[in-house]
Design a protein around this motif. Structure first.
Motif, PDB file in Angstrom:
ATOM      1  N   PRO A   1      10.740  14.622   3.137  1.00 40.90           N
ATOM      2  CA  PRO A   1      10.317  14.323   4.512  1.00 40.90           C
ATOM      3  C   PRO A   1       9.249  13.219   4.582  1.00 40.90           C
ATOM      4  O   PRO A   1       9.319  12.347   5.450  1.00 40.90           O
ATOM      5  CB  PRO A   1       9.761  15.669   4.999  1.00 40.90           C
ATOM      6  N   PHE A   2       8.291  13.271   3.654  1.00 37.66           N
ATOM      7  CA  PHE A   2       7.262  12.230   3.618  1.00 37.66           C
ATOM      8  C   PHE A   2       7.877  10.869   3.268  1.00 37.66           C
ATOM      9  O   PHE A   2       7.470   9.833   3.772  1.00 37.66           O
ATOM     10  CB  PHE A   2       6.168  12.612   2.624  1.00 37.66           C
ATOM     11  N   LEU A   3       8.891  10.880   2.403  1.00 37.64           N
ATOM     12  CA  LEU A   3       9.576   9.641   2.029  1.00 37.64           C
ATOM     13  C   LEU A   3      10.238   8.997   3.247  1.00 37.64           C
ATOM     14  O   LEU A   3      10.176   7.772   3.426  1.00 37.64           O
ATOM     15  CB  LEU A   3      10.620   9.931   0.955  1.00 37.64           C
ATOM     16  N   LYS A   4      10.865   9.830   4.084  1.00 38.29           N
ATOM     17  CA  LYS A   4      11.511   9.302   5.287  1.00 38.29           C
ATOM     18  C   LYS A   4      10.479   8.691   6.230  1.00 38.29           C
ATOM     19  O   LYS A   4      10.712   7.621   6.815  1.00 38.29           O
ATOM     20  CB  LYS A   4      12.284  10.415   5.989  1.00 38.29           C
ATOM     21  N   VAL A   5       9.346   9.360   6.356  1.00 37.33           N
ATOM     22  CA  VAL A   5       8.281   8.825   7.217  1.00 37.33           C
ATOM     23  C   VAL A   5       7.763   7.502   6.668  1.00 37.33           C
ATOM     24  O   VAL A   5       7.549   6.531   7.408  1.00 37.33           O
ATOM     25  CB  VAL A   5       7.125   9.851   7.334  1.00 37.33           C
ATOM     26  N   LEU A   6       7.576   7.462   5.353  1.00 35.61           N
ATOM     27  CA  LEU A   6       7.056   6.244   4.721  1.00 35.61           C
ATOM     28  C   LEU A   6       8.030   5.079   4.885  1.00 35.61           C
ATOM     29  O   LEU A   6       7.613   3.951   5.186  1.00 35.61           O
ATOM     30  CB  LEU A   6       6.796   6.499   3.239  1.00 35.61           C
ATOM     31  N   ILE A   7       9.320   5.352   4.711  1.00 34.23           N
ATOM     32  CA  ILE A   7      10.326   4.302   4.900  1.00 34.23           C
ATOM     33  C   ILE A   7      10.320   3.793   6.344  1.00 34.23           C
ATOM     34  O   ILE A   7      10.406   2.586   6.602  1.00 34.23           O
ATOM     35  CB  ILE A   7      11.724   4.828   4.525  1.00 34.23           C
ATOM     36  N   GLY A   8      10.178   4.708   7.286  1.00 33.18           N
ATOM     37  CA  GLY A   8      10.110   4.308   8.697  1.00 33.18           C
ATOM     38  C   GLY A   8       8.911   3.418   8.980  1.00 33.18           C
ATOM     39  O   GLY A   8       9.005   2.425   9.714  1.00 33.18           O
TER      40      GLY A   8
ATOM     41  N   ASP B   1       2.351  10.706  -4.529  1.00 33.63           N
ATOM     42  CA  ASP B   1       2.648  11.898  -3.737  1.00 33.63           C
ATOM     43  C   ASP B   1       4.139  12.232  -3.661  1.00 33.63           C
ATOM     44  O   ASP B   1       4.544  13.374  -3.902  1.00 33.63           O
ATOM     45  CB  ASP B   1       2.098  11.731  -2.311  1.00 33.63           C
ATOM     46  N   ILE B   2       4.942  11.225  -3.322  1.00 29.91           N
ATOM     47  CA  ILE B   2       6.352  11.516  -3.031  1.00 29.91           C
ATOM     48  C   ILE B   2       7.142  11.829  -4.293  1.00 29.91           C
ATOM     49  O   ILE B   2       7.836  12.854  -4.376  1.00 29.91           O
ATOM     50  CB  ILE B   2       6.983  10.327  -2.273  1.00 29.91           C
ATOM     51  N   ILE B   3       7.045  10.952  -5.313  1.00 30.54           N
ATOM     52  CA  ILE B   3       7.841  11.158  -6.530  1.00 30.54           C
ATOM     53  C   ILE B   3       7.424  12.420  -7.292  1.00 30.54           C
ATOM     54  O   ILE B   3       8.286  13.231  -7.660  1.00 30.54           O
ATOM     55  CB  ILE B   3       7.767   9.907  -7.431  1.00 30.54           C
ATOM     56  N   PRO B   4       6.115  12.644  -7.548  1.00 32.67           N
ATOM     57  CA  PRO B   4       5.752  13.871  -8.284  1.00 32.67           C
ATOM     58  C   PRO B   4       6.119  15.147  -7.536  1.00 32.67           C
ATOM     59  O   PRO B   4       6.536  16.139  -8.146  1.00 32.67           O
ATOM     60  CB  PRO B   4       4.235  13.750  -8.455  1.00 32.67           C
TER      61      PRO B   4
ATOM     62  N   MET C   1       0.825  -1.212   0.000  1.00 35.16           N
ATOM     63  CA  MET C   1       0.000   0.000   0.000  1.00 35.16           C
ATOM     64  C   MET C   1       0.862   1.266   0.000  1.00 35.16           C
ATOM     65  O   MET C   1       0.421   2.327  -0.451  1.00 35.16           O
ATOM     66  CB  MET C   1      -0.937  -0.003   1.205  1.00 35.16           C
ATOM     67  N   SER C   2       2.096   1.153   0.491  1.00 37.24           N
ATOM     68  CA  SER C   2       2.960   2.334   0.516  1.00 37.24           C
ATOM     69  C   SER C   2       3.376   2.770  -0.890  1.00 37.24           C
ATOM     70  O   SER C   2       3.729   3.930  -1.105  1.00 37.24           O
ATOM     71  CB  SER C   2       4.215   2.033   1.350  1.00 37.24           C
ATOM     72  N   LEU C   3       3.319   1.831  -1.847  1.00 38.45           N
ATOM     73  CA  LEU C   3       3.679   2.181  -3.223  1.00 38.45           C
ATOM     74  C   LEU C   3       2.756   3.249  -3.802  1.00 38.45           C
ATOM     75  O   LEU C   3       3.180   4.060  -4.629  1.00 38.45           O
ATOM     76  CB  LEU C   3       3.656   0.926  -4.102  1.00 38.45           C
TER      77      LEU C   3
END
Length: 259
Positions: A58-65, A50-53, A42-44
């Motif tokens: 910061p959102f990427l770091k949260v998602l990875i966590g 959101d993250i790539i476009p 679901m994170s994909l």
């Protein structure tokens, strides 16, 4: 060793219900594990939408966590399920072996006259291992697979009802094929245990009474009997492999069509 056929209700009452607290904890852990397994796929969606476009680091770091935390939860719950359910299943198997052995010792002498001692050894040691399907890996796979299938179906229906129904057509065909295959495979596996016990029992008695066999020059006769038993075991395995191969090939094709 024939006796009253054990029903699912009887097995639930005598095996699962006395250990309902452990089973309940196991079910909770299974639900947590399956819920965590949905985090990574679901994170994909957030990564691509959101993250790539937006190049939102910061959102990427949260998602990875969050993804790492979900993986950690899966690892911990997997370990706990093994400690709680699988170990308990092995303990039950050891207890049942002792109970079966105790029951066998109370049987009359005529029973032992008509049954090979090696066959009894094989049946006592192997027949009770099916308990792990009630409390153990079988329960984890059944409940976990059911939860995953239901949640995945709900998510797919929310995305597109028509595409989901179209994908379910080959899956329904596979379900019919699997039901037919299991009707063939189950008796084969049930008979395999009996054949294996007979062959093992005969081999045990042959090696135990080797002096008598050599005294009567019966080596060739024992070899022929063992060879015939091994061949019957081979035919049984051959049938099970063929049926399993048909089901596996059908699943590969039909699931590929669904994909």
């Amino acid at each position: 060793m024939a006796g009253k056929k054990v029903s699912i209700l009887n097995a639930f009452r005598t095996i699962i219900w006395p250990r309902r607290n452990l089973v309940l904890i196991g079910l909770i852990l299974i639900i947590i594990s399956r819920a965590a397994s949905f985090v990574a796929p679901m994170s994909l969606k957030y990564l691509m939408d959101d993250i790539i476009p937006n190049k939102d680091i910061p959102f990427l770091k949260v998602l990875i966590g969050i993804v790492i935390l979900a993986i950690l939860v899966q690892a911990v719950t997997s370990f706990l399920l093994t400690k709680i359910l699988s170990v308990q299943a092995q303990y039950m198997i050891s207890e049942l072996r002792a109970q079966v052995q105790q029951k066998v010792l109370t049987l009359p002498i005529r029973f032992f006259d008509n049954t090979k001692s090696g066959e009894l050894v094989s049946r006592i040691m192997t027949d009770v291992e099916g308990v792990r399907n009630l409390i153990g890996t079988g329960l984890v796979q059944l409940v976990g697979g059911t939860i995953t299938a239901v949640v995945a179906l709900i998510l797919l229906l929310r995305i597109s009802v028509s595409m989901t129904l179209f994908a379910l057509i080959p899956l329904a065909v596979f379900a019919v094929v699997a039901l037919k295959a299991f009707k063939v495979i189950r008796p084969i596996f049930r008979n395999r245990g009996k054949i294996n016990a007979e062959v093992t029992g005969r081999l045990t008695e042959t090696l135990g009474g080797i002096r008598v066999i050599k005294g009567f020059n019966a080596e060739e006769q024992e070899h022929d009997v063992f060879k015939e038993g091994v061949h019957r075991l081979y035919q049984n395995v051959k049938k099970s492999l063929t049926a399993t191969a048909v089901m596996t090939s059908s699943s590969t094709f039909l699931l590929g069509v669904a994909t």
